[in-house]
Design an enzyme around this catalytic site. Structure first.
Site: not given
Ligand SMILES: Cc1cc2nc3c(=O)[nH]c(=O)nc-3n(C[C@H](O)[C@H](O)[C@H](O)COP(=O)(O)OP(=O)(O)OC[C@H]3O[C@@H](n4cnc5c(N)ncnc54)[C@H](O)[C@@H]3O)c2cc1C
Ligand code: HEM
Length: 401
Positions: A95, A137
Site C-alpha cells: 500500500y 484483507e
C-alpha cells in the site's frame, strides 16, 4: 474520519479527478511499473492493455471522494476489492508503494493545481481507505488460514472439453492434505508462469459443488480477433495443461454468494462462461435442497457453445422444482420440439414467472448482458436489493462512480 481541514480539498477535487482520473491512473501505473517491474506479475496485463483496470482504479478513487460522508454506498465495492486483493495475495506493505505513486501521479497530472494542501488531503483520504482494506484483507487471510501471497500446488486429475471453447480442469492438492472449503460462487486465482519469466494470475470460479475432494474450474479460451490478441492465460491453460500437471492456485475467495441456505425460490441468470458459479450453486442444491424452487436461465451462442449440459441434466433429474431455459443467440427460431430452448437473446418476459418482489436474482455474464438484464429486471419490478451480480473482470463501479 477525514479531518475537517482536508474536507474542502477533497470535495473540490472530485470534478477535477473525474476529468483527469484516467490520465492520473495511467501515469500512476506507468511510473509504478517502471520503478517496481515485479508488480507486473501481480496485475492483469490484459486489463492494463484494454484500460479497464485504469478505469476501475479511477472509479474507486472517485467513488471514495464522492461518498466520503456516506461509507455504506462503498460497502459492496470494498467487499469486492478486498476479496480480489486477497485472492491475488496483496500485502500491507504494498500500500505504501501504490499510495506514493498515486499521489505522485496526481501531482504530475495536475501540475501547479496540486497544492501541498490538496496532496496532504488526498494522502489522508488514501490512507483512510487503505487502512480499511488492509484490515479487512488481514481478517480474510486469517479466516482462510493462509499467508498473504501463499499459493498451493494442485495436481490436475481430469481435463474435459465442456463445449467448443470451454475446458474443465479438476484439481486435487498435490500434498495430499485436505482442501479449503468454499461457498458456491467463490473463485480461486490461478498463477501461470510463462517461459519468458512473466507470471500472470487470473480468477476462475469454482464450478463444482463444495464438499468434494477436488476443485473444478471451467475455463473459456478467449479467442483473439482483428484488434485483440489471444487471451494469455486461458489459451495457455487450454494448450498446455494435461492430466498429472501441476498448477499453483490461491485459496478460494469471493463475495458473490448466492443464497444456498434459505428455502425461498432462486433465479439464476447467466450468459457464456458466466454459467460456472451458477453450476456450483445448482450442483450443491441438488444434493442439499433437491426440493428448492430454482429458475436456471442461460444464454449462449449455440448448442456447441453450451457448457455444463451434463450438470444441468443431472440437476434436473434430482430437482423436481428446477425450471431451466436456454437461449441460443445464433439460432433465430425457437426449437419447436423443446420449449426450453429459445432462439435469440435472453428476454426476461420469456422466463418462467416468479414472485418479483421476494425472489433473489443472481446474474453472471459479460458486462453487456448484465447491464441489459439488470435494466430489464428493474423494469419488470424486481427491487434492486434482490439483484446480485458477479463480473468476470474489473467491476466498473458504474453504480457508485
Ligand atoms: C471473479 C472472476 C471469476 C471468473 N471466473 C471465470 C470462469 O469461471 N471461467 C472463465 O473462463 N473465466 C473466468 N473469469 C475470467 C478470467 O479470470 C480471465 O479474465 C479470462 O480467462 C481471460 O484471461 P486471459 O489471460 O486468457 O486473457 P487476457 O490476456 O487477460 O485478455 C483478456 C481479453 O482482453 C483482450 N486484450 C488483451 N490485450 C488487448 C489489447 N492490447 N487490446 C485489445 N484487447 C486486448 C484479449 O483479447 C482478451 O479478450 C473470471 C474473472 C473473475 C474476475
Ligand atoms: C487504497 C488502495 C487501493 C484501491 C482503492 C484499490 C482498488 C482496486 C480496485 C477497484 C480493483 C478492481 C476490483 C475488481 O472489480 O475486480 C483492484 C484490483 C487490483 N488491485 Fe487494488 N486497490 C488498492 C491498493 C492496491 C495495492 C496496494 C495493490 C498491490 C500492489 C493492488 C493490486 C491490485 C491488483 C493486482 C488488482 C487486480 C488487477 C487486475 O485484475 O487487473 N491494489 N484494486
Amino acid at each position: 474520519m477525514l479531518s475537517q481541514a482536508s474536507r474542502p480539498y477533497i470535495a473540490a477535487s472530485v470534478p477535477v479527478l473525474r476529468e483527469h482520473g484516467v490520465a492520473i491512473t495511467t501515469v500512476f501505473y506507468r511510473n509504478m511499473f517502471n520503478e517496481h517491474p515485479e508488480l507486473k506479475n501481480l496485475f492483469n496485463m490484459g486489463n492494463q492493455a484494454q484500460g479497464t483496470q485504469q478505469q476501475s482504479l479511477a472509479a474507486a478513487v472517485f467513488a471514495y471522494a464522492a461518498n466520503i460522508d456516506n461509507p455504506s454506498v462503498l460497502r459492496p465495492v470494498i467487499s469486492r476489492i478486498v476479496h480480489k486483493h486477497v485472492s491475488l495475495g496483496i500485502k500491507p506493505e504494498q500500500y505504501s508503494i501504490v499510495g506514493a505513486h498515486l499521489l505522485g501521479a496526481i501531482k504530475e497530472v495536475l501540475g501547479d493545481a496540486a497544492t501541498p494542501e490538496l496532496i496532504d488531503a488526498w494522502a489522508e483520504a488514501y490512507w483512510l481507505l487503505a487502512d480499511v482494506l488492509i484490515a479487512e484483507e488481514k481478517a480474510l487471510y486469517e479466516k482462510a488460514n493462509v499467508a498473504a501471497g501463499e499459493l498451493r500446488e494442485m495436481q490436475v486429475i481430469r481435463v474435459s472439453q465442456e463445449s467448443e471453447l470451454v475446458k474443465s480442469f479438476t484439481l486435487i492438492p498435490a500434498d495430499g492434505n485436505p482442501l479449503l472449503d468454499f461457498e458456491p460462487g467463490q473463485y480461486i486465482s490461478v498463477a501461470v508462469d510463462f517461459p519468458d519469466g512473466r507470471r500472470q494470475l487470473r480468477q476462475y470460479s469454482l464450478s463444482e459443488a463444495p464438499g468434494l475432494p477436488y476443485y473444478r474450474i471451467s475455463v473459456k479460451r478467449e479467442p483473439g480477433g482483428e484488434e485483440r490478441p489471444l487471451g494469455q492465460v486461458s489459451n495457455w491453460l487450454h494448450e498446455n495443461i494435461r492430466v498429472k500437471d501441476k498448477l499453483l492456485v490461491s485459496a478460494p475467495f469471493g463475495d458473490f454468494n448466492p443464497d444456498i441456505v434459505s428455502d425461498t425460490p432462486l433465479v439464476l441468470l447467466s450468459a457464456g462462461v458466466g454459467i460456472t458459479p451458477m453450476i456450483s450453486v445448482l450442483n450443491h442444491l441438488s444434493q442439499t435442497q433437491p426440493q428448492r424452487q430454482v429458475i436456471f436461465a442461460h444464454a449462449t451462442h449455440s448448442a456447441s457453445r453450451h457448457s455444463h449440459v451434463a450438470d444441468i441434466e443431472a440437476a434436473k433429474a434430482a430437482m423436481p422444482n428446477l425450471q431451466t431455459i436456454t437461449f441460443y443467440e445464433d439460432q433465430p427460431l425457437t426449437d419447436a420440439a423443446n420449449r426450453n430452448v429459445r432462439g435469440g437473446r435472453m428476454q426476461i418476459e420469456q422466463l418462467p414467472a416468479w414472485n418479483r418482489e421476494q425472489t433473489k436474482v443472481y446474474l453472471c455474464g459479460p458486462v453487456a448482458f448484465m447491464r441489459k438484464q439488470w435494466q430489464e429486471l428493474l423494469a419488470a419490478g424486481v427491487p434492486e436489493h434482490l439483484l446480485h451480480r458477479e463480473v468476470f473482470g474489473p467491476d466498473l463501479l458504474d453504480k457508485v462512480a
